[in-house]
Design an enzyme around this catalytic site. Structure first.
Site, mmCIF file in Angstrom:
data_model
loop_
_atom_site.group_PDB
_atom_site.id
_atom_site.type_symbol
_atom_site.label_atom_id
_atom_site.label_comp_id
_atom_site.label_asym_id
_atom_site.label_seq_id
_atom_site.Cartn_x
_atom_site.Cartn_y
_atom_site.Cartn_z
ATOM 1 N N ASP A 134 0.812 -1.218 0.000
ATOM 2 C CA ASP A 134 0.000 0.000 0.000
ATOM 3 C C ASP A 134 0.844 1.266 0.000
ATOM 4 O O ASP A 134 0.603 2.182 -0.796
ATOM 5 C CB ASP A 134 -0.939 -0.010 1.202
ATOM 6 C CG ASP A 134 -1.749 1.266 1.319
ATOM 7 O OD1 ASP A 134 -2.795 1.340 0.663
ATOM 8 O OD2 ASP A 134 -1.323 2.191 2.039
ATOM 9 N N ALA A 162 -4.830 2.617 -0.773
ATOM 10 C CA ALA A 162 -4.654 1.953 -2.072
ATOM 11 C C ALA A 162 -5.160 0.516 -2.015
ATOM 12 O O ALA A 162 -5.842 0.041 -2.927
ATOM 13 C CB ALA A 162 -3.181 1.985 -2.482
ATOM 14 N N ASP A 163 -4.822 -0.202 -0.944
ATOM 15 C CA ASP A 163 -5.345 -1.557 -0.758
ATOM 16 C C ASP A 163 -6.870 -1.566 -0.756
ATOM 17 O O ASP A 163 -7.512 -2.384 -1.432
ATOM 18 C CB ASP A 163 -4.867 -2.112 0.589
ATOM 19 C CG ASP A 163 -3.494 -2.760 0.517
ATOM 20 O OD1 ASP A 163 -3.097 -3.192 -0.573
ATOM 21 O OD2 ASP A 163 -2.831 -2.828 1.558
ATOM 22 N N LEU A 164 -7.453 -0.702 0.050
ATOM 23 C CA LEU A 164 -8.908 -0.720 0.235
ATOM 24 C C LEU A 164 -9.643 -0.375 -1.048
ATOM 25 O O LEU A 164 -10.620 -1.035 -1.415
ATOM 26 C CB LEU A 164 -9.299 0.239 1.358
ATOM 27 C CG LEU A 164 -8.766 -0.111 2.749
ATOM 28 C CD1 LEU A 164 -9.057 1.008 3.735
ATOM 29 C CD2 LEU A 164 -9.375 -1.426 3.237
ATOM 30 N N GLY A 167 -9.473 -3.077 -3.679
ATOM 31 C CA GLY A 167 -10.439 -4.128 -3.366
ATOM 32 C C GLY A 167 -11.863 -3.748 -3.706
ATOM 33 O O GLY A 167 -12.628 -4.547 -4.253
#
Length: 389
Positions: A134, A162-164, A167
């Site tokens: 991230d 960025a991860d969230l 997803g």
């Protein structure tokens, strides 16, 4: 309770956060998720299995163990994929090809399969095989250059944004693919990446460069273009105030008891206020420090001027509006008992989501799931003996 995605089976091969975030969106709305882990999986980022992070990410799933480095493990995954609607993975592109579980392979097993991949930088291109993380995406995607106080260097955001968002974008792509499958009868490949998601989330800051060739910089707690919007001291702390447009600005000045700020040429227009932002903010703060935060929040909102408190996380969940929204949702854990997790941020008038079960133990449902594939007890025992499961 009938949930809208209950007719779909999802295989979850993902780890860490971006993939599990995508799967959580599907699981909360009823998808039948099978979480597939290696028999000797190491503790991942975010702490142990019973920790808050892992529990919040992996609710509403069944869990099996499967060693995909063994041919028997790959064969079982193919049998599961033949019956599934969706598969989500976030291996590096070269890893899934080496294992023989990439989309071209599994499409032959099940042409209706929606296969979703999340990577750090994309499935091909010069950075395709780099490990993704991230904070790396926050830096490469420009976010850290516009976060923090001017002159104090780059600053990461306090959540793995960025991860969230990768997803969430992936989950949206999966739902679109499932809708399209109703017409075509075929699955397809869905791809998102941390880097692409982070750049998309720049939104107007990205557009400032793409359209105007204006490179945004750090603005701290100030809004980059709208003044006065930011954090202001009060007699007992700080508050957020957001003033957009001249009509709201005039009401704001009246509420402060400073109508002269509305007619002063340095502050009378949005462009003038932006040019004199530091002076403007200092004049406002000289007034806001004279009263407590709650008094200003009540007075400003009554005048139609957006203002609000700046909470610690415990204060967030104590707020009456947050309680009314019900975003902290309860679930029972076999050892921890009743606990609350972070719920969904969208509601529908006729369709529900639900926390049906806490995060499963590793391999908790292996025998049940393999039994559904038609394996008997002796076959399952043999697989366990070979450490395939």
């Amino acid at each position: 309770m009938s949930l809208p995605l209950a007719r779909f089976t999802v295989l979850d091969l993902s780890r860490v956060r971006a993939g599990p975030t995508a799967v959580r969106q599907l699981a909360d709305w009823g998808a039948q998720v099978i979480k597939i882990e290696a028999p000797a999986a190491e503790e991942g980022l975010g702490g142990g299995r019973e920790g808050a992070d892992f529990q919040n990410l992996h609710r509403n799933k069944r869990a099996i163990t499967l060693d995909l480095k063994q041919p028997e493990g790959v064969a079982l995954l193919k049998r599961l994929a033949a019956r599934a609607d969706v598969l989500v993975e976030n291996y590096r592109p070269d890893v899934k090809r080496r294992l023989g579980i990439d989309y071209p392979v599994l499409r032959e097993v099940n042409p209706r399969l929606v296969y979703a991949s999340i990577s750090g930088f994309g499935q091909d291109g010069p950075y395709a095989n780099r490990p993704g993380f991230d904070q790396i995406a926050q830096g490469m995607g420009g976010l850290m250059s516009i976060t923090g106080r001017p002159g104090e260097g780059p600053m990461r955001v306090g959540i793995p944004v960025a991860d969230l968002t990768a997803g969430i974008f992936c989950a949206m792509g999966i739902l679109i693919a499932l809708l399209e499958r109703e017409e075509s009868g075929l699955g397809q490949y869905v791809e998102s990446s941390l880097l692409a998601a982070q750049i998309a989330m720049l939104d107007f800051q990205a557009a400032r460069w793409l359209i105007e060739h204006d490179v945004p910089g750090q603005a701290g707690n100030n809004h980059p273009t709208t003044v006065p919007t930011g954090v202001f001291k009060t007699a007992d702390g700080h508050i957020n105030i957001a003033v957009a447009g001249n009509a709201i600005y005039r009401r704001f000045c009246d509420t402060l008891g400073a109508p002269h700020l509305a007619t002063d040429a340095k502050f009378a227009t949005g462009a003038a206020r932006l040019a004199h932002r530091d002076e403007m903010n200092a004049a406002i703060e000289a007034i806001t420090v004279t009263r407590p935060a709650a008094a200003w929040i009540e007075a400003l909102n009554a005048a139609g001027v957006p203002a609000g408190p700046i909470y610690r996380i415990d204060e967030v969940f104590a707020d009456p509006q947050v309680r009314h929204l019900g975003i902290a949702a309860p679930v029972m854990h076999p050892r921890r008992g009743r606990m609350e997790l972070v719920g969904q941020a969208v509601s529908l008038s006729r369709t529900n989501w639900a926390l049906r079960s806490a995060t499963p133990e590793m391999g908790e449902h292996t025998e049940a799931v393999l039994g559904e594939l038609g394996l008997d007890a002796s076959e399952i025992a043999a697989l366990r003996q070979k450490k395939v499961i």
